[in-house]
Design a protein around this motif. Structure first.
Motif, short mmCIF file in Angstrom:
data_model
loop_
_atom_site.label_atom_id
_atom_site.label_comp_id
_atom_site.label_asym_id
_atom_site.label_seq_id
_atom_site.Cartn_x
_atom_site.Cartn_y
_atom_site.Cartn_z
N PHE A 280 -29.34 63.13 22.61
CA PHE A 280 -29.34 61.65 24.14
C PHE A 280 -30.83 61.34 25.06
O PHE A 280 -30.93 59.93 25.19
CB PHE A 280 -28.11 61.78 24.85
N GLU A 281 -30.85 62.46 25.35
CA GLU A 281 -32.24 61.63 26.44
C GLU A 281 -33.49 61.43 25.73
O GLU A 281 -34.03 60.43 25.96
CB GLU A 281 -32.17 63.04 26.74
N LYS A 282 -33.46 61.63 24.58
CA LYS A 282 -35.03 61.42 23.59
C LYS A 282 -34.52 60.45 23.23
O LYS A 282 -35.80 59.13 23.91
CB LYS A 282 -34.64 61.98 22.35
N LEU A 283 -33.18 59.43 22.70
CA LEU A 283 -32.82 58.16 22.53
C LEU A 283 -32.54 57.36 24.32
O LEU A 283 -33.62 56.17 23.83
CB LEU A 283 -32.21 57.83 22.04
N LEU A 284 -32.38 57.59 25.49
CA LEU A 284 -32.05 57.28 26.83
C LEU A 284 -34.07 57.34 26.58
O LEU A 284 -34.42 55.36 27.33
CB LEU A 284 -32.00 57.83 27.62
N SER A 285 -35.17 57.90 26.73
CA SER A 285 -36.12 57.60 27.58
C SER A 285 -36.85 56.73 26.73
O SER A 285 -37.82 55.87 27.19
CB SER A 285 -36.78 58.76 27.00
N ALA A 286 -36.56 56.85 24.93
CA ALA A 286 -37.18 55.18 24.07
C ALA A 286 -36.63 53.94 24.53
O ALA A 286 -37.20 52.79 24.63
CB ALA A 286 -36.86 55.45 22.89
N THR A 287 -36.22 54.59 24.85
CA THR A 287 -34.67 52.82 25.46
C THR A 287 -35.55 51.82 26.43
O THR A 287 -35.75 51.00 26.80
CB THR A 287 -33.21 52.82 25.25
N ASP A 345 -16.30 68.41 29.87
CA ASP A 345 -15.49 66.92 30.28
C ASP A 345 -16.46 65.65 30.06
O ASP A 345 -15.35 65.19 31.08
CB ASP A 345 -13.81 67.43 30.82
N GLU A 346 -17.64 66.63 30.92
CA GLU A 346 -18.33 65.61 30.83
C GLU A 346 -19.43 64.71 29.96
O GLU A 346 -19.97 65.35 28.66
CB GLU A 346 -19.78 65.74 31.88
N PHE A 347 -19.58 63.14 30.43
CA PHE A 347 -19.79 61.97 29.24
C PHE A 347 -21.24 61.46 29.68
O PHE A 347 -21.61 60.91 30.78
CB PHE A 347 -18.99 61.71 28.69
N ALA A 348 -22.02 60.71 28.67
CA ALA A 348 -23.15 59.46 29.31
C ALA A 348 -23.37 58.64 28.27
O ALA A 348 -22.54 58.80 27.16
CB ALA A 348 -24.25 60.11 28.86
N MET A 349 -23.31 57.21 28.24
CA MET A 349 -23.14 55.93 27.66
C MET A 349 -24.32 55.37 27.86
O MET A 349 -25.05 55.72 29.18
CB MET A 349 -22.09 55.15 27.26
N VAL A 350 -24.64 54.86 27.23
CA VAL A 350 -26.25 53.61 27.39
C VAL A 350 -25.76 52.13 26.25
O VAL A 350 -25.36 52.24 25.57
CB VAL A 350 -27.75 53.68 27.77
N PHE A 351 -25.38 51.44 27.39
CA PHE A 351 -25.48 50.20 26.39
C PHE A 351 -26.43 48.98 27.27
O PHE A 351 -26.16 48.72 28.96
CB PHE A 351 -24.34 49.65 26.14
N SER A 399 -37.43 57.60 35.12
CA SER A 399 -37.35 58.52 33.79
C SER A 399 -36.02 58.80 34.33
O SER A 399 -34.89 58.35 34.32
CB SER A 399 -38.05 59.60 35.29
N VAL A 400 -35.42 59.55 32.54
CA VAL A 400 -34.31 59.35 32.41
C VAL A 400 -33.79 60.64 33.16
O VAL A 400 -32.32 60.64 33.77
CB VAL A 400 -34.37 60.82 30.53
N ALA A 403 -32.13 57.91 35.87
CA ALA A 403 -31.69 57.31 35.43
C ALA A 403 -29.89 58.46 35.70
O ALA A 403 -28.53 57.71 35.67
CB ALA A 403 -31.68 57.10 33.91
N LEU A 404 -29.97 59.81 35.22
CA LEU A 404 -29.05 60.33 34.61
C LEU A 404 -28.20 60.74 36.23
O LEU A 404 -27.01 61.00 36.31
CB LEU A 404 -28.97 61.20 33.73
N ALA A 405 -29.34 61.37 37.40
CA ALA A 405 -28.60 61.34 37.98
C ALA A 405 -28.24 60.65 39.29
O ALA A 405 -27.05 60.77 40.01
CB ALA A 405 -30.51 62.49 38.58
N ASN A 406 -28.59 59.13 39.20
CA ASN A 406 -28.02 57.85 39.80
C ASN A 406 -26.99 57.94 39.39
O ASN A 406 -25.82 57.59 39.99
CB ASN A 406 -29.58 57.04 39.56
#
Length: 693
Positions: A280-287, A345-351, A399-400, A403-406
């Motif tokens: 996920f982090e690799k894909l998020l970085s590229a996005t 039970d923790e998830f992350a998503m991007v769109f 940075s990834v 983004a996730l920390a925020n």
């Protein structure tokens, strides 16, 4: 003239000798048979050593070859064949066998045409037969190897409209034929349309470079099944002819499927099928780095009260519920979205999103989907909710981690506001909370690299006795950020767990404490107790690390204790059970921390043979005013006493709380924890001097 004849006879004899030929001359009238000296020499005999009877050769013939040899002569004499021609084995004088090719025919007949004389030549073909046998052995080994590997062989003669496929090749392509010969254009009809041009071109490359070409392609069999094929192709020249293309084929469909499955497993969560954190982090970085993808929304989702559901229904039912919830909220997202299960039970998503309004709309849809999700059989009357944090990304330099920390900070704000809602990250909101999680994670990494985490400790007293009689210390760490802010363990450890740093933090604390004070554990001056995260419990190399460290630092297993929480245990029960077993084998103390905070506490107490129970501080700090809390503490203390376990009560900050413990009849010798951490160095010094109470 006589001399000339003698010379010719000598030349003939030498020629027969050099050519390894033996001549026989059979007179049918007398029944005698002449054998040339070269025939005798061929079998290891002198010229006059063998008799000239007709059946001399038959007596020397191998039993398995006699019938065939006799039949060849009889058929020729009967006029059924033009010549005698057969292969047979004759016994050499040494006892071995000589292979010969026997050729001959009738050279004289009487007036009625009856045969009178038959002459023949036998050629020594032993070497040829040995070579054939060796070749057959090599071919047999090759056939066995091909059968084992599933490889088929084919060749195509360039001057001919035909190709030749062996049985395995025909089997791979699904061709029902009993012969190897097939039409040259048959192969082309199987090629997958998307692979046809490249595959045909690759098969012609050996014609140009005379090398071996490796080709992978797909075929479509007549039943519609698609198979993946691997071929090695080589051109063989036949001199004046056009030559031929020789190739192998191997069905690698199952291999490709396994590779795809392994590649999928390496990037996806086993339970939900979502991306794992690394992928996920690799894909998020590229996005994020692609301006055409911005702006986009990063969501952090934490399922509310999922642990309670897990405790109530069990892990198997919890897994089913988690899968159903995941499928439910993924159905709300646009096709361009991607998501990950970060753990538990923790998830992350991007769109992609046009603005905050659209992101809020999707967040609302996700919350509704989770609330309405069917949790599975046995949980039809139960529902779940979630806390969702939204971070909008508009800058390619983000940075990834940020983004996730925020998004994580916004999720924390939603949870703090009452759960079952979403919140959007803002700098002001992060400031009110304290520090952005990514900055805490960065500071933690820096502190680990520079060794600047600070070790603290808390005294674990025996109730009613001075601390010098127990000298047990719970080891803690404090993080001081670059701007001088002190971060307590409860805050920076949580960040470390979310960013996958918890195991590194635990290892650093154990390494640092034992390196400095390991000798005190061996001398009995102090017992050091360490808290372990779920990530550390799941580390298969944990005990190798601890054992080697104890040996290097002169520490003692018996002078070390470990505390595991119910949360850590439930994350990986098998790992927790193995850890407790190995700890007790080494005589390390094990405590079950935060006891009573979860609904499965007693279940873990039943399964884990621990040395101590640490009552969750929420039951201790209010015992003066809460009868319920008092009853819980008394009950847990009684259970522990009956099991032979120690009890540790934490968050004792007031003397009246301590007095209440006495009034409740808690036995002397049961522990309690002073909630006033101080530098570990000072505690160790006091323990060594037996000073303090």
């Amino acid at each position: 003239m006589t001399s000339d004849r003698s010379r010719k006879a000598e030349a003939l004899e030498l020629a027969l000798e050099r050519a390894r030929l033996g001549v026989w001359d059979w007179d049918l009238r007398s029944g005698k048979c002449y054998y040339s000296p070269t025939w005798s020499h061929m079998l290891g005999y002198d010229a006059n050593e063998l008799s000239d009877t007709f059946d001399r050769w038959l007596k020397l013939t191998h039993p398995d070859d006699k019938a065939q040899a006799l039949e060849s002569g009889e058929r020729h004499i009967a006029g059924l064949t033009d010549t005698i021609e057969t292969e047979l084995r004759l016994q050499h004088k040494s006892g071995g066998w000589v292979w010969v090719l026997d050729r001959g025919g009738i050279v004289e007949r009487d007036a009625e045409g009856r045969p009178l004389r038959v002459i023949g030549v036998q050629t020594d073909i032993t070497r040829q037969k040995q070579a054939e046998a060796q070749l057959e052995q090599a071919n047999a080994r090759l056939r066995l190897a091909l059968a084992a590997t599933g490889i088929g062989i084919w060749h195509h003669e360039l001057h001919s409209p035909k190709s030749y496929w062996d049985a395995r090749t025909r089997e791979i392509y699904g061709v029902d034929s009993k012969t190897d010969e097939v039409s040259a254009d048959l192969w082309h009809t199987f090629l997958h349309p998307e692979d046809r041009e490249a595959t045909e071109r690759a098969h012609l490359e050996p014609l140009e470079n005379h090398g071996v070409a490796a080709v992978e392609y797909r075929i479509i069999r007549r039943d519609g099944e698609i198979r993946h094929i691997e071929s090695l192709v080589r051109y063989l020249s036949d001199g004046p002819s056009a030559g031929q293309i020789l190739g192998t084929v191997r069905d690698i469909t199952e291999e490709r499927q396994r590779q795809q499955e392994l590649a999928f497993a390496a990037q996806h969560d086993v339970l939900t099928g979502l991306f794992n954190r690394a992928a996920f982090e690799k894909l998020l970085s590229a996005t994020i780095s692609d301006p055409l993808q911005l702006p986009l929304a990063v969501l952090y989702i934490d399922i509310d009260y999922f642990k309670a559901l897990n405790d109530f229904a069990g892990h198997a039912a919890g897994d089913i519920a988690l899968k159903n919830v995941t499928a439910s909220f993924m159905g709300c997202l646009p096709p361009s979205a991607f998501a990950a299960r970060l753990g538990g039970d923790e998830f992350a998503m991007v769109f992609p999103t046009s603005d905050a309004v659209q992101a809020r709309m999707f967040a609302e849809a996700i919350l509704a989907a989770i609330r309405n999700a069917d949790l599975g059989q046995g949980l039809l009357s139960r529902k779940l909710a979630a806390s969702v944090g939204i971070a909008l990304i508009t800058d390619c330099s983000t940075s990834v981690a940020d983004a996730l920390a925020n998004a994580d900070d916004a999720c924390y704000a939603a949870k703090a506001a009452g759960r079952n809602r979403f919140a959007v990250f803002s700098v002001d909101g992060a400031g009110a909370r304290g520090l952005n999680s990514s900055r805490v994670a960065t500071d933690t990494l820096e502190a680990l690299d520079k060794g600047t985490l600070q070790l603290f400790g808390q005294q674990i007293h025996l109730l009613g006795k001075p601390w010098k009689e127990s000298r047990r210390i719970e080891v803690l760490a404090r993080l001081t950020t670059r701007n001088g802010t002190s971060i307590p363990p409860g805050d920076f450890v949580k960040v470390a767990e979310r960013f996958g740093l918890a195991s590194r933090v635990d290892r650093w604390i154990i390494l640092r404490a034992l390196s400095l004070y390991g000798a005190a554990t061996r001398s009995g001056e102090a017992m050091l107790c360490f808290n372990l995260s779920a990530q550390t419990l799941s580390d298969p190399q944990l005990w190798s690390f601890v054992d080697s460290l104890i040996e290097e630092t002169g520490s003692s297993h018996a002078g070390i204790g470990f505390e595991i929480t119910e949360t850590a245990a439930v994350t990986n029960y098998e790992a927790a059970a193995q850890f407790v077993q190995k700890a007790r084998e080494r005589q390390c103390r094990v405590s079950l921390d935060d006891f009573g905070a979860g609904m499965s506490s007693f279940e873990y107490l039943r399964r884990f043979p621990v040395d101590a129970i640490k009552i969750d501080g929420s039951f201790v700090e209010n015992i003066i005013h809460s009868r319920f809390d008092r009853e819980i503490v008394v009950a847990v203390a009684g259970i522990a006493r009956s099991l032979g376990c120690s009890v540790v009560a934490e968050r004792i900050e007031q003397e009246d709380v301590l007095d209440m413990l006495y009034e409740m009849g808690i036995d002397y010798g049961q522990g309690f924890l002073l909630h006033r951490p101080e530098p570990l160095e000072a505690l160790i010094a006091r323990a060594a001097s037996n000073v303090g109470s």
